[in-house]
Structure formats: structure tokens, C-alpha cells
Write a protein that holds these residues in place. Structure first.
Motif, short mmCIF file in Angstrom:
data_model
loop_
_atom_site.label_atom_id
_atom_site.label_comp_id
_atom_site.label_asym_id
_atom_site.label_seq_id
_atom_site.Cartn_x
_atom_site.Cartn_y
_atom_site.Cartn_z
N ILE A 172 0.81 -1.16 0.07
CA ILE A 172 -0.02 0.04 -0.02
C ILE A 172 0.88 1.17 0.03
CG2 ILE A 172 -1.65 1.36 1.49
CD1 ILE A 172 -2.85 -1.24 2.30
N THR A 173 0.27 2.10 -0.93
CA THR A 173 1.15 3.34 -0.80
C THR A 173 0.35 4.58 -0.87
OG1 THR A 173 1.04 3.52 -3.36
CG2 THR A 173 3.19 2.37 -2.27
N VAL A 174 0.86 5.56 -0.24
CA VAL A 174 0.17 6.98 -0.23
C VAL A 174 0.70 7.89 -0.91
CG1 VAL A 174 -1.04 8.72 1.59
CG2 VAL A 174 -0.80 5.99 1.91
N SER A 175 0.19 8.66 -1.87
CA SER A 175 0.86 9.92 -2.72
C SER A 175 0.63 10.98 -2.04
CB SER A 175 0.36 9.85 -4.10
OG SER A 175 -1.14 10.23 -4.08
N ASP A 176 1.42 11.94 -2.49
CA ASP A 176 1.49 13.34 -1.93
C ASP A 176 0.20 14.01 -2.21
OD1 ASP A 176 4.05 13.21 -0.66
OD2 ASP A 176 5.00 14.29 -2.42
N ARG A 177 -0.53 13.48 -3.59
CA ARG A 177 -1.46 14.15 -4.11
C ARG A 177 -2.87 13.59 -2.98
NH1 ARG A 177 -3.09 13.53 -10.34
NH2 ARG A 177 -1.43 15.15 -10.31
#
Length: 319
Positions: free
Chosen positions: A152-157
Motif C-alpha cells: 500500500i502506498t500513499v501519494s502526496d496528492r
């Protein structure tokens, strides 16, 4: 980021009395085959005894014996699949980590490790038995970390959008419980209809005054079923996406109508609320909240996936 969800049975001893060992039976039998491994009746009975003690300590009404056995065995089957995945991946638990966890369990029971071992012995168990159970559960957490959380990743956007959309009450926290009626991967229309009908039946029982915790223990397919479906406290930002539009409109003690998700149908109960206001949240806090929500969204579907890919022969109801 590390996965911070689920407290399995043995680690649940942190807050519950030490369980008594199940009575030894002279003849054993296989109650389930999971790929190349067997789960024995004696193992099931030991875990059922632990579950009974945990339910009593949490003041949860006991479900029928057969329902409790089925629920515990279902958890053991999933655990066995996860342990097999850990073995295939050559995962292991460092002795230092295991020793630290054991000391933590003893401390949370108000004892030193030596006193904890003495208490276990008086109750018919050994420190080695509990140590092995904790080792298995730490392995399960490693598998969940590697198979779900690590992907799972979380982007700046996403963080920017999350902070921009925070409402005045976004600091509200909710204490939730759920009953999940699961559907298999790629379910047929009949399977979806059957699960929906079962969820609706349970919803009606709850409206007629049935005990939520007891029904969760007996009927829910959720990993927290043996805790009465208790999901603990969740910040508004951490609520699974499928619940986000429903939870704020519930009053304390109210149960939602069945909510559809890829995993099945959820009956969610609002136990309590706290907080509120417009406290500022840092970017790191926002990223962590998004991450935990994504994990909660993914875990149930992942469990259904690994079950579907395994060979399972449940013999409990055949004997």
C-alpha cells in the motif's frame, strides 16, 4: 509502515484472564485439512476453551457450542494458511522480539515473566506453550505486513486532497463493531443473494432485540468475530471507505442496514463517539490515517483471496 491492525487470541490475553487448558481427550481426530496440514480435534478444543474464557472475561454472551466451534475452526484455518505462507517465504521471529513480547504479556497481566510462568503452570499450561502460540501470531502479523500493508502506498496528492477535504468534525473518533457475512471471490448472483438474505435476517434479529456481540461470535466472518465484532476506536479518517457515508449518521447503539462491499455484507454498530472540533493534522498524521484506512479496506478481501486459493476440507460438520 508497519501494520497496526488485529489482535489475535493469545495476544488478547494482554487484557483477559489466563485461560485454563482444555481437558485432554483420549482419542483424537482430524477436523480440517488445510493444503498439506491437518488440524486436530484436540487443537480445536484447546482453542475453543481459550475462546470461552475470553468471551467470559469480556462479558459476551456465549453462543451455541457448535457455532463457537465452527467460528474458532474458521479462524484456525485462516491462521494455518497464513503460517504456511510464512514458511514458504522463510519468515521467522527473532528470539529477542519474542522474548520482548512475552515480557510485555506478563507485564500487562501485572506479573514478572517468572510469576507469569508460575501462574500458567498452576492453570495446567506451560510458558513454552504460550510462547509458541505467540510466535505463530507474530508470524501471522509478518505475513499480513508483507502481503497487504507493504503493497500500500500513499501519494502526496492523496494527502493534499485528504487535508483539503477535512471537515470541522474530522477529529471525531468512533468505537465500532461489525458483523460480516462474506461472499467468495467472484461470487455468483445466487451466492450474493444468499449472503444478502442472511445479512438481512441478522439485521432483523438485531431489530427484534438480539444481542449483537453474541450474533457476531456465532455468525460473523470478520477477523474480530471472537471479540464480539469489536473493531475498536477509529478516527473518522480511518473508517473503511464503504462505511464512511453511513457511520456519521448513526446514533449510539444503532446498527446500520447491510452495507455491500467486495468482501460481503456488513452490519456496523456505533458503540460510542468522542472528540470533534477542527484540530490541525500534520502531513505525516494524514498519511498514516490514509494508510490505515487502505489496510482496513484491503484485509478482508485478502483473507477471502487466500482462502479461495487453498485446499480446505472442513470435516467438523461431517462427523
Amino acid at each position: 509502515m508497519r501494520l497496526r491492525v488485529w489482535i489475535p487470541l493469545a495476544l488478547g490475553m494482554l487484557l483477559s484472564p489466563l485461560p485454563a487448558m482444555a481437558e485432554v481427550v483420549p482419542l483424537d481426530r482430524i477436523v480440517a485439512v488445510v493444503n498439506d496440514d491437518a488440524i486436530m480435534h484436540s487443537q480445536l478444543e484447546s482453542r475453543v476453551a481459550q475462546a470461552r474464557d475470553q468471551l467470559r472475561s469480556n462479558n459476551i454472551q456465549m453462543p451455541p457450542e457448535q457455532a463457537l466451534e465452527r467460528q474458532v475452526l474458521d479462524r484456525m484455518i485462516v491462521e494455518q494458511i497464513e503460517l504456511q505462507m510464512a514458511d514458504d517465504a522463510k519468515l521467522s521471529i527473532d528470539e529477542t522480539q519474542l522474548n520482548t513480547t512475552m515480557r510485555g504479556i506478563a507485564k500487562n497481566n501485572g506479573m514478572s515473566l517468572e510469576e507469569f510462568a508460575d501462574t500458567l503452570e498452576k492453570q495446567g499450561q506451560s510458558l513454552a506453550e504460550v510462547r509458541e502460540q505467540v510466535r505463530r501470531e507474530l508470524l501471522v502479523r509478518q505475513v499480513q505486513q508483507s502481503q497487504v500493508a507493504s503493497k500500500i502506498t500513499v501519494s502526496d496528492r492523496e494527502v493534499d486532497r485528504f487535508l483539503a477535504q477535512r471537515s470541522e468534525n474530522s477529529n471525531m473518533a468512533y468505537h465500532l463493531a461489525q458483523i460480516l457475512i462474506a461472499v467468495p471471490q467472484s461470487p455468483t448472483p445466487d451466492q450474493v443473494t444468499q449472503a444478502q438474505a442472511e445479512a438481512q435476517k441478522i439485521y432483523q434479529q438485531l431489530q427484534d432485540g438480539a444481542d449483537f456481540q453474541q450474533l457476531a461470535v456465532a455468525e460473523s466472518d470478520d477477523a474480530q468475530a471472537l471479540q464480539g465484532g469489536d473493531l475498536g476506536w477509529r478516527q473518522a479518517a480511518q473508517i473503511p471507505s464503504v462505511f464512511a457515508d453511513v457511520i456519521p449518521d448513526l446514533s449510539k447503539g444503532q446498527v446500520s442496514e447491510p452495507i455491500r462491499s467486495p468482501s460481503g455484507f456488513h452490519l456496523v454498530k456505533l458503540l460510542d463517539t468522542r472528540g470533534g472540533g477542527s484540530e490541525q493534522m500534520s502531513r505525516d498524521q494524514a498519511s498514516q490515517a490514509i494508510f490505515e484506512r487502505k489496510v482496513n479496506d484491503e484485509i478482508e478481501a485478502w483473507i477471502q483471496e487466500i482462502r479461495a486459493s487453498a485446499y480446505i476440507d472442513n470435516r467438523l460438520d461431517k462427523q
